[in-house]
Write an enzyme that holds these catalytic residues in place. Structure first.
Site, PDB file in Angstrom:
ATOM      1  N   TYR A 108       0.854  -1.297  -0.030  1.00  0.00           N
ATOM      2  CA  TYR A 108       0.112   0.035   0.196  1.00  0.00           C
ATOM      3  C   TYR A 108       0.822   1.427  -0.015  1.00  0.00           C
ATOM      4  O   TYR A 108       0.520   2.025  -0.692  1.00  0.00           O
ATOM      5  CB  TYR A 108      -1.016  -0.183   1.265  1.00  0.00           C
ATOM      6  CG  TYR A 108      -1.976  -0.952   1.106  1.00  0.00           C
ATOM      7  CD1 TYR A 108      -3.112  -0.840   0.281  1.00  0.00           C
ATOM      8  CD2 TYR A 108      -1.817  -2.441   1.742  1.00  0.00           C
ATOM      9  CE1 TYR A 108      -4.189  -1.911   0.008  1.00  0.00           C
ATOM     10  CE2 TYR A 108      -2.794  -3.347   1.695  1.00  0.00           C
ATOM     11  CZ  TYR A 108      -4.029  -3.211   0.825  1.00  0.00           C
ATOM     12  OH  TYR A 108      -4.764  -3.927   0.836  1.00  0.00           O
ATOM     13  N   ASN A 116     -12.630  -0.119  -4.577  1.00  0.00           N
ATOM     14  CA  ASN A 116     -12.358  -0.370  -6.117  1.00  0.00           C
ATOM     15  C   ASN A 116     -13.809  -0.809  -6.572  1.00  0.00           C
ATOM     16  O   ASN A 116     -14.079  -2.057  -6.285  1.00  0.00           O
ATOM     17  CB  ASN A 116     -11.264  -0.938  -6.105  1.00  0.00           C
ATOM     18  CG  ASN A 116     -10.990  -1.472  -7.711  1.00  0.00           C
ATOM     19  OD1 ASN A 116     -11.258  -0.764  -8.641  1.00  0.00           O
ATOM     20  ND2 ASN A 116     -10.005  -2.609  -8.010  1.00  0.00           N
ATOM     21  N   CYS A 166      -6.517  -4.323  -7.564  1.00  0.00           N
ATOM     22  CA  CYS A 166      -6.302  -4.095  -6.300  1.00  0.00           C
ATOM     23  C   CYS A 166      -5.647  -5.222  -5.484  1.00  0.00           C
ATOM     24  O   CYS A 166      -5.059  -5.268  -4.412  1.00  0.00           O
ATOM     25  CB  CYS A 166      -7.288  -3.315  -5.520  1.00  0.00           C
ATOM     26  SG  CYS A 166      -8.866  -4.369  -5.692  1.00  0.00           S
ATOM     27  N   HIS A 167      -6.061  -6.663  -6.342  1.00  0.00           N
ATOM     28  CA  HIS A 167      -5.594  -8.064  -5.766  1.00  0.00           C
ATOM     29  C   HIS A 167      -4.135  -7.793  -5.658  1.00  0.00           C
ATOM     30  O   HIS A 167      -3.485  -8.716  -4.814  1.00  0.00           O
ATOM     31  CB  HIS A 167      -6.190  -9.031  -6.311  1.00  0.00           C
ATOM     32  CG  HIS A 167      -5.815  -9.038  -7.894  1.00  0.00           C
ATOM     33  ND1 HIS A 167      -6.567  -8.400  -8.771  1.00  0.00           N
ATOM     34  CD2 HIS A 167      -4.843  -9.978  -8.601  1.00  0.00           C
ATOM     35  CE1 HIS A 167      -5.883  -8.513  -9.731  1.00  0.00           C
ATOM     36  NE2 HIS A 167      -4.983  -9.509  -9.573  1.00  0.00           N
ATOM     37  N   GLU A 202      -2.062 -15.383 -11.610  1.00  0.00           N
ATOM     38  CA  GLU A 202      -1.052 -14.579 -12.251  1.00  0.00           C
ATOM     39  C   GLU A 202       0.394 -14.657 -12.173  1.00  0.00           C
ATOM     40  O   GLU A 202       0.998 -14.295 -12.949  1.00  0.00           O
ATOM     41  CB  GLU A 202      -1.303 -13.035 -11.890  1.00  0.00           C
ATOM     42  CG  GLU A 202      -2.547 -12.467 -12.131  1.00  0.00           C
ATOM     43  CD  GLU A 202      -2.938 -10.917 -11.730  1.00  0.00           C
ATOM     44  OE1 GLU A 202      -1.891 -10.566 -11.128  1.00  0.00           O
ATOM     45  OE2 GLU A 202      -4.161 -10.430 -12.310  1.00  0.00           O
TER      46      GLU A 202
END
Length: 148
Positions: free
Chosen positions: A86, A109, A117-118, A144
């Protein structure tokens, strides 16, 4: 409009013309009506393992402050398979002393997956992921190829 991501559930997409106004990640408990859409197809493919950064998707950012717009842009710039804290996200958006504001932005979000945002983690570990939970976030990061 909804889309099905096999093994994930049903997600939601809301458009104003070609501009994405809202998206929700798929969940098993959704009861949305399904429709055919190019972005829905891309999201289905993403959840099946196809790499896509969604950078060409136009977003409705009306009502966002300049800092929220900067956070959105910075977050969309975090590559697939990578994470930032963050604090790092806040710094990328030009306000290094605003990690809590970055966290609030992520919590609110409205463009799930498209504004990833993950990919934002706590300095002490993976962090939370709202109502869908940390295991959902972990699953997205593993999809990912991010180290979790």
């Amino acid at each position: 409009m909804g889309y099905v991501a096999e093994g994930w559930g049903v997600g939601e997409l809301v458009f104003d013309g070609e501009t994405l106004v809202h998206s929700a990640a798929p969940s098993a408990s959704s009861s949305l009506l399904l429709g055919e859409d190019r972005l829905g197809e891309r999201l289905r493919a993403y959840f099946a393992g196809t790499r896509d950064d969604f950078l060409d998707v136009e977003l409705d950012l009306d009502g966002y402050t300049p800092f929220q717009r900067a956070l959105c842009e910075a977050l969309r710039g975090v590559p697939l398979g990578e994470t930032v804290t963050y604090g790092e996200l806040a710094a990328l958006a030009g306000r290094p002393n605003a990690p809590r504001a970055a966290g609030s932005f992520c919590a609110e979000n409205r463009f799930a997956i498209v504004v990833p945002c993950h990919r934002v983690v706590a300095a002490s570990g993976i962090g939370s992921y709202g109502a869908t939970g940390v295991e959902y976030k972990r699953r997205l990061l593993e999809l990912e190829g991010a180290a979790v």
